[in-house]
Design a protein around this motif. Structure first.
Motif, PDB file in Angstrom:
ATOM      1  N   VAL A 259       0.877  -1.177   0.000  1.00 59.65           N
ATOM      2  CA  VAL A 259       0.000   0.000   0.000  1.00 59.65           C
ATOM      3  C   VAL A 259       0.910   1.221   0.000  1.00 59.65           C
ATOM      4  CG1 VAL A 259      -1.751   1.296   1.249  1.00 59.65           C
ATOM      5  CG2 VAL A 259      -1.852  -1.201   1.193  1.00 59.65           C
ATOM      6  N   ALA A 260       0.659   2.151  -0.911  1.00 61.32           N
ATOM      7  CA  ALA A 260       1.565   3.289  -1.059  1.00 61.32           C
ATOM      8  C   ALA A 260       0.791   4.514  -1.533  1.00 61.32           C
ATOM      9  CB  ALA A 260       2.679   2.954  -2.041  1.00 61.32           C
ATOM     10  N   GLU A 261       1.457   5.662  -1.460  1.00 58.98           N
ATOM     11  CA  GLU A 261       0.876   6.919  -1.926  1.00 58.98           C
ATOM     12  C   GLU A 261       1.942   7.731  -2.655  1.00 58.98           C
ATOM     13  OE1 GLU A 261      -2.655   8.490   0.791  1.00 58.98           O
ATOM     14  OE2 GLU A 261      -0.771   8.415   1.901  1.00 58.98           O
ATOM     15  N   PHE A 262       1.489   8.558  -3.590  1.00 60.07           N
ATOM     16  CA  PHE A 262       2.304   9.560  -4.253  1.00 60.07           C
ATOM     17  C   PHE A 262       3.582   8.941  -4.857  1.00 60.07           C
ATOM     18  CE2 PHE A 262       0.154  11.657  -0.602  1.00 60.07           C
ATOM     19  CZ  PHE A 262      -0.841  12.269  -1.350  1.00 60.07           C
ATOM     20  N   GLY A 263       4.760   9.474  -4.503  1.00 53.14           N
ATOM     21  CA  GLY A 263       5.995   9.011  -5.121  1.00 53.14           C
ATOM     22  C   GLY A 263       6.306   7.557  -4.846  1.00 53.14           C
ATOM     23  N   GLU A 264       5.807   7.028  -3.731  1.00 50.40           N
ATOM     24  CA  GLU A 264       6.032   5.623  -3.431  1.00 50.40           C
ATOM     25  C   GLU A 264       5.398   4.733  -4.486  1.00 50.40           C
ATOM     26  OE1 GLU A 264       4.187   5.357   0.307  1.00 50.40           O
ATOM     27  OE2 GLU A 264       5.695   6.501   1.400  1.00 50.40           O
ATOM     28  N   VAL A 265       4.250   5.175  -5.033  1.00 48.25           N
ATOM     29  CA  VAL A 265       3.575   4.390  -6.063  1.00 48.25           C
ATOM     30  C   VAL A 265       4.456   4.285  -7.302  1.00 48.25           C
ATOM     31  CG1 VAL A 265       1.555   4.247  -7.557  1.00 48.25           C
ATOM     32  CG2 VAL A 265       1.303   5.023  -5.179  1.00 48.25           C
ATOM     33  N   ARG A 266       5.025   5.412  -7.733  1.00 47.53           N
ATOM     34  CA  ARG A 266       5.876   5.401  -8.924  1.00 47.53           C
ATOM     35  C   ARG A 266       7.089   4.487  -8.722  1.00 47.53           C
ATOM     36  NH1 ARG A 266       4.628  10.931  -8.605  1.00 47.53           N
ATOM     37  NH2 ARG A 266       6.669  11.411  -7.690  1.00 47.53           N
ATOM     38  N   PHE A 267       7.654   4.509  -7.514  1.00 44.60           N
ATOM     39  CA  PHE A 267       8.805   3.652  -7.233  1.00 44.60           C
ATOM     40  C   PHE A 267       8.432   2.186  -7.356  1.00 44.60           C
ATOM     41  CE2 PHE A 267      10.676   1.065  -3.776  1.00 44.60           C
ATOM     42  CZ  PHE A 267      11.959   0.917  -4.299  1.00 44.60           C
ATOM     43  N   ALA A 270       7.837   1.074 -10.898  1.00 46.63           N
ATOM     44  CA  ALA A 270       9.116   0.885 -11.584  1.00 46.63           C
ATOM     45  C   ALA A 270       9.762  -0.435 -11.198  1.00 46.63           C
ATOM     46  CB  ALA A 270      10.058   2.046 -11.266  1.00 46.63           C
ATOM     47  N   CYS A 271       9.422  -0.956 -10.022  1.00 45.26           N
ATOM     48  CA  CYS A 271       9.972  -2.237  -9.557  1.00 45.26           C
ATOM     49  C   CYS A 271       9.159  -3.426 -10.047  1.00 45.26           C
ATOM     50  CB  CYS A 271      10.046  -2.254  -8.034  1.00 45.26           C
ATOM     51  SG  CYS A 271      11.278  -1.115  -7.342  1.00 45.26           S
ATOM     52  N   GLY A 272       8.041  -3.184 -10.749  1.00 49.46           N
ATOM     53  CA  GLY A 272       7.255  -4.282 -11.297  1.00 49.46           C
ATOM     54  C   GLY A 272       5.887  -4.484 -10.682  1.00 49.46           C
ATOM     55  N   PHE A 273       5.538  -3.720  -9.652  1.00 49.18           N
ATOM     56  CA  PHE A 273       4.204  -3.842  -9.061  1.00 49.18           C
ATOM     57  C   PHE A 273       3.156  -3.279 -10.021  1.00 49.18           C
ATOM     58  CE2 PHE A 273       6.685  -4.504  -5.315  1.00 49.18           C
ATOM     59  CZ  PHE A 273       5.880  -5.148  -4.399  1.00 49.18           C
ATOM     60  N   ARG A 274       1.927  -3.785  -9.908  1.00 50.03           N
ATOM     61  CA  ARG A 274       0.791  -3.271 -10.679  1.00 50.03           C
ATOM     62  C   ARG A 274      -0.189  -2.597  -9.732  1.00 50.03           C
ATOM     63  NH1 ARG A 274      -2.431  -6.652 -12.222  1.00 50.03           N
ATOM     64  NH2 ARG A 274      -1.670  -8.555 -11.209  1.00 50.03           N
ATOM     65  N   PRO A 275      -0.568  -1.350  -9.994  1.00 50.79           N
ATOM     66  CA  PRO A 275      -1.514  -0.671  -9.102  1.00 50.79           C
ATOM     67  C   PRO A 275      -2.921  -1.222  -9.258  1.00 50.79           C
ATOM     68  CG  PRO A 275      -0.972   0.733 -10.970  1.00 50.79           C
ATOM     69  CD  PRO A 275      -0.082  -0.470 -11.066  1.00 50.79           C
ATOM     70  N   GLU A 276      -3.655  -1.240  -8.168  1.00 53.45           N
ATOM     71  CA  GLU A 276      -5.056  -1.629  -8.159  1.00 53.45           C
ATOM     72  C   GLU A 276      -5.901  -0.412  -7.804  1.00 53.45           C
ATOM     73  OE1 GLU A 276      -5.075  -4.811  -5.346  1.00 53.45           O
ATOM     74  OE2 GLU A 276      -4.277  -6.274  -6.783  1.00 53.45           O
ATOM     75  N   ALA A 277      -7.165  -0.447  -8.180  1.00 56.71           N
ATOM     76  CA  ALA A 277      -8.046   0.706  -8.006  1.00 56.71           C
ATOM     77  C   ALA A 277      -8.391   0.888  -6.533  1.00 56.71           C
ATOM     78  CB  ALA A 277      -9.313   0.533  -8.837  1.00 56.71           C
ATOM     79  N   SER A 278      -7.642   1.738  -5.848  1.00 53.87           N
ATOM     80  CA  SER A 278      -7.914   2.027  -4.443  1.00 53.87           C
ATOM     81  C   SER A 278      -7.112   3.250  -4.050  1.00 53.87           C
ATOM     82  CB  SER A 278      -7.525   0.836  -3.539  1.00 53.87           C
ATOM     83  OG  SER A 278      -6.134   0.608  -3.617  1.00 53.87           O
ATOM     84  N   ARG A 279      -7.427   3.830  -2.922  1.00 52.63           N
ATOM     85  CA  ARG A 279      -6.667   4.965  -2.390  1.00 52.63           C
ATOM     86  C   ARG A 279      -6.631   4.857  -0.873  1.00 52.63           C
ATOM     87  NH1 ARG A 279      -4.882   9.587  -4.482  1.00 52.63           N
ATOM     88  NH2 ARG A 279      -6.027   9.237  -6.414  1.00 52.63           N
ATOM     89  N   PRO A 280      -5.500   4.769  -0.214  1.00 57.15           N
ATOM     90  CA  PRO A 280      -4.172   4.729  -0.835  1.00 57.15           C
ATOM     91  C   PRO A 280      -4.039   3.588  -1.829  1.00 57.15           C
ATOM     92  CG  PRO A 280      -3.998   4.928   1.558  1.00 57.15           C
ATOM     93  CD  PRO A 280      -5.428   4.605   1.245  1.00 57.15           C
TER      94      PRO A 280
END
Length: 294
Positions: A259-267, A270-280
């Motif tokens: 679970v991440a927010e803002f710049g952590e998501v981009r990092f 870049a490491c191979g994770f796929r974002p899912e529809a949620s916030r955070p």
């Protein structure tokens, strides 16, 4: 001793030593008491072979040592006072070129202690005189951008070299002390044991959450990735995540979540994770199954 000195490129050795000591020709000449014109001729390979006493004064002033060996012994006549391989400059270069290969428009070598580098993108040099041209297309640049540049600020050079040493020397390992087998603490350390990064993660299983045996539903939850401020943007965080995926493979676990927010998501993306529809933002990484691994 003429044979010993003549068996190596004294000029190249002096350039390497000057780079290690971060000395200009004038500074080395002042330290050694050898005229700058003499030093320049030696480094350029002009004229007769230099006298042994002159070479010795220059090498010692640059922090090196002059060694006398019996004929047939392996090794060279001049060594660095820092390491056995001090005659080589083993720092990786962004452009893959040696300093001797970089010349200005007049065919002169760039000062080796300034770490000359090829200009690939203007954004690579935020403090350069062309910084305000970033948003302009090349055809609108008022002056030609040089192919090679360097930084005259010694503090910046020292900082860049320090960061490059960290990039080369950092070592990653898993620290199991005091942790259960289902938890991971991965460390990025320098050779002296100083920590520069850390990753923590733990294992969870839907079987335990649901109270039912649904097969192997184990996952890794990423608790956090920390990198020392001075060591950021060196790829250490990515290397820690890559080590985590290796640990997942050894444990037979395919999925990691975070679970991440803002710049952590981009990092993490870049490491191979796929974002899912949620916030955070919830992210998921599925390790690729190698052929034959099931």
């Amino acid at each position: 001793m003429t044979d010993v000195i003549g068996s190596i490129d004294v000029g190249a050795v002096l350039r390497v030593l000057r780079r290690q000591a971060d000395l200009s020709q004038r500074e080395l000449a002042d330290r050694s008491g050898v005229p700058k014109s003499t030093l320049a001729r030696i480094e350029a390979g002009w004229g007769a072979e230099p006298r042994f006493g002159t070479v010795e004064r220059l090498v010692r002033a640059a922090g090196g040592e002059v060694a006398i060996r019996r004929p047939g012994r392996a090794g060279r006549g001049i060594t660095s006072g820092v390491a056995d391989d001090g005659l080589r400059d083993d720092r990786p270069r962004d452009d893959g070129l040696r300093d001797d290969d970089l010349r200005d428009d007049a065919g002169r070598r760039y000062p080796p202690h300034l770490d000359a580098r090829k200009v690939r993108k203007l954004s690579d040099w935020p403090g350069a005189w062309w910084a305000h041209w970033y948003t302009l297309p090349p055809e609108r640049w008022p002056l030609r951008v040089p192919e090679v540049t360097y930084d005259l600020d010694r503090r910046r050079r020292d900082e860049r070299r320090w960061r490059e040493r960290i990039r080369q020397q950092v070592r990653l390992r898993r620290d199991p002390d005091g942790l259960p087998a289902t938890s991971w603490r991965l460390l990025a350390e320098l050779p002296d044991g100083a920590p520069v990064g850390e990753l923590r993660a733990h294992q969870r299983s839907d079987d335990l959450l649901l109270g039912d045996d649904l097969g192997d539903r184990r996952e890794i939850v990423l608790d956090g990735v920390l990198v020392a401020p001075d060591a950021r943007l060196l790829g250490i965080g990515r290397r820690l995540v890559a080590l985590l995926t290796d640990e997942m493979e050894r444990a037979g676990i395919r999925t990691a979540r975070a679970v991440a927010e803002f710049g952590e998501v981009r990092f993490l993306v870049a490491c191979g994770f796929r974002p899912e529809a949620s916030r955070p933002t919830a992210l998921r990484l599925d390790r690729r199954v190698r052929p034959g691994r099931g």
